[in-house]
Design an enzyme around this catalytic site. Structure first.
Site, PDB file in Angstrom:
ATOM      1  N   LYS A  57      15.247 -10.362 -12.074  1.00 18.23           N
ATOM      2  CA  LYS A  57      16.117  -9.521 -11.461  1.00 18.23           C
ATOM      3  C   LYS A  57      16.025  -8.952 -10.037  1.00 18.23           C
ATOM      4  O   LYS A  57      15.083  -9.065  -9.901  1.00 18.23           O
ATOM      5  CB  LYS A  57      15.252  -8.245 -12.894  1.00 18.23           C
ATOM      6  CG  LYS A  57      15.761  -6.772 -12.523  1.00 18.23           C
ATOM      7  CD  LYS A  57      15.236  -5.960 -13.531  1.00 18.23           C
ATOM      8  CE  LYS A  57      16.480  -4.607 -13.019  1.00 18.23           C
ATOM      9  NZ  LYS A  57      15.451  -4.092 -14.584  1.00 18.23           N
ATOM     10  N   ASP A  64      10.924   4.048 -20.875  1.00 13.92           N
ATOM     11  CA  ASP A  64      12.052   3.591 -20.750  1.00 13.92           C
ATOM     12  C   ASP A  64      12.544   2.909 -22.324  1.00 13.92           C
ATOM     13  O   ASP A  64      13.472   2.012 -22.309  1.00 13.92           O
ATOM     14  CB  ASP A  64      12.945   2.733 -19.386  1.00 13.92           C
ATOM     15  CG  ASP A  64      14.389   2.854 -19.782  1.00 13.92           C
ATOM     16  OD1 ASP A  64      14.948   3.483 -19.932  1.00 13.92           O
ATOM     17  OD2 ASP A  64      14.868   1.697 -18.946  1.00 13.92           O
TER      18      ASP A  64
END
Length: 539
Positions: A43, A137
């Protein structure tokens, strides 16, 4: 380094193999590990966030915390660092599969699967919370799924603590806020102290979505209205949106209680309550079950493999892998009460091969001499695609599309040009359903899903570490009884038309590829197969 990083580029020793996805924070790539013979998920944060001093400090701290987590239901963090161009990155475990949000949109979610997923995520959260780590999240897109659907399906929770770093840094990008808002606990929104029960509130929101197909308070017209709903409105009842036992209402109501003290004390408690509600769920309505397949000879296995190889060579896309016979389909979706008795099956599973067109008729439609290259009596599972929710838009007879749809058996044949130098192929499939109504409902459901893939670029590969091909997905059309879409290979003249058509208790599923304009060839072939079945010549 700006924007998307090209395939073959190197980031801090990681060689980029393909793009997996992108969001407000950055882009995720499949990348070859610089030291070990494996692919990692890399990422790479956006240049804007990477340049923010406060975000950089929190990113490093939270990435280090995430790397300390070691649990079978949590995606492992291997390393983090900064590229020569100043972009922050984090290397994580690459999970070969899909995620719960994609599975939901593909129509493969059932109450049984939802409870299984939530139980695994709950285990991951309890472990993290015991180490004083919050996720912040929690949402279905972060529930990664791998392996066969059922009790053995593996569930891994991803993106631990990275969203927390973003929130602390004051990120206000619309996508990031909207993603959080659908699952945000009241105390997160009004600035009260946040603890592990905020994650459990979000998990309750995710359970509601997996059971019903919609997020809580989806009717709120704006982000502000949605925030007020989390703060003031009672928790929604799953039984009002899906044929579910009211026991699930109590589970979601407790998980989404406004006062954290009234919520479940742990993820395990929430999961146990959901499992109990599932036991109270009425059993599924009877459905047709495919008969046990005959033992496969070595020749039969090679024939099925040849079918996948023919698709690869003829269409220039990823090979179709025939699923083993042993995985059983997951239980069907929650039933309605007083369901009508199934209509009689008009085409038996054993008669499916007779419904396909001979090579001569396909040759006439395609305009070139063609011959059958292989056939299969199993579903396919083409998973190496960066937009898994669009797999069924590209490939016929996909396991992910037909799972839990009421389908009883498929039969597929690959037809390729006699001249192997010509790039063309036809994959013709017929899939039997328990009733004609189920067959038509499947096509109607796909008609609602396919348009979401229009204009997307799908990257597909033959296998892990293999080069990728880019395909541009086209607009969906529905004329008469047939659902169609035309896709084109980027940098090539090859185009493919997909066509779905219900007839009797069968869905006809055709993919036709040709160098140049493929036109309505798949539509034509699907129509001819349907006419053959309707006339009684297909069985």
């Amino acid at each position: 380094m700006t924007g998307t990083i090209g395939i073959g580029s190197v980031v801090s020793g990681y060689r980029i193999q393909g793009k997996l996805g992108a969001g407000g924070m950055g882009t995720v790539y499949a990348a070859a590990d610089p030291e070990l013979p494996r692919l990692d998920a890399l990422k790479v944060m956006s240049a804007e966030l990477s340049a923010d001093p406060e975000f950089r400090a929190r990113f490093r701290r939270e990435a280090d915390i995430a790397a300390s987590l070691d649990h079978p239901n949590i995606v492992s963090v291997y390393d983090r660092g900064e590229s020569a161009e100043g972009r922050l990155w984090i290397a994580m475990q690459l999970v070969d599969g899909t995620d719960a949000d994609a599975a939901l949109r593909a129509g493969t979610m059932t109450p049984q699967r939802a409870v299984h997923i939530v139980a695994a995520v709950a285990e991951a959260l309890d472990y993290a919370h015991s180490r004083r780590v919050l996720h912040r999240d929690i949402k279905p897109a972060n529930f990664l799924l791998s392996g066969p659907v059922g009790p053995e399906e593996r569930v891994l929770l991803s993106d631990f603590s990275i969203a927390r770093a973003a929130d602390d840094a004051g990120m206000t990008a619309t996508n990031a806020v909207m993603t959080t808002m659908a699952y945000a606990a009241p105390e997160v929104l009004d600035g009260r102290n946040v603890d592990h029960r905020s994650d459990l509130y979000s998990l309750g929101c995710a359970l509601f979505q997996l059971l019903t197909g919609r997020t809580p308070f989806a009717d709120a017209p704006s982000m502000a209205a949605q925030a007020m709903a989390h703060l003031q409105r009672p928790a929604p009842r799953p039984s009002e949106f899906a044929p579910l036992t009211p026991a699930f209402d109590a589970v979601v109501g407790t998980a989404m209680a406004k006062d954290p003290a009234h919520r479940y004390p742990s993820g395990r408690a929430l999961a146990a309550a959901a499992a109990d509600a599932l036991h109270r769920q009425a059993p599924p309505q009877p459905r047709f079950t495919p008969p046990p397949p005959p033992p496969r000879s070595r020749t039969g296995v090679k024939l099925a493999a040849a079918a996948g190889a023919a698709l690869l060579v003829g269409a220039g896309v990823s090979a179709a892998v025939v699923l083993r016979d042993d995985p059983a389909p997951a239980p069907s979706a929650a039933p309605t009460t007083a369901a009508p008795a199934p209509a009689a099956v008009t085409l038996a599973d054993a008669d499916l091969p007779d419904a396909l067109l001979p090579a001569e008729e396909i040759s006439a439609v395609m305009g070139i001499p063609m011959q059958a290259s292989g056939s299969s009596g199993g579903f396919y599972n083409d998973r190496l695609i960066n937009v898994p929710e669009c797999t069924a838009v590209m490939y016929p007879a996909q396991q992910s599309a037909f799972q839990n749809s009421g389908a009883t058996a498929p039969f597929t044949q690959v037809v390729n040009p006699v001249d192997t130098q010509i790039k063309a192929s036809v994959v013709q499939s017929v899939i039997a359903f328990g009733t004609a109504e189920l067959a038509r409902s499947f096509v109607d459901r796909q008609a609602g899903l396919w348009p979401g893939c229009a204009a997307k670029t799908a990257q597909v590969s033959k296998g892990s570490g293999e080069p990728t091909d880019d395909w541009r997905l086209g607009n969906t059309a529905r004329t008469d009884e047939t659902l169609t879409v035309t896709n084109s290979r980027v940098g090539s003249e090859v185009t493919c038309q997909r066509a779905l058509r219900p007839v009797a208790n069968v869905v006809v599923d055709v993919n036709a590829c040709l160098t140049g304009a493929v036109g309505d060839r798949a539509d034509t072939l699907a129509g001819q197969i349907a006419d053959q079945i309707s006339s009684g010549n297909g069985g």
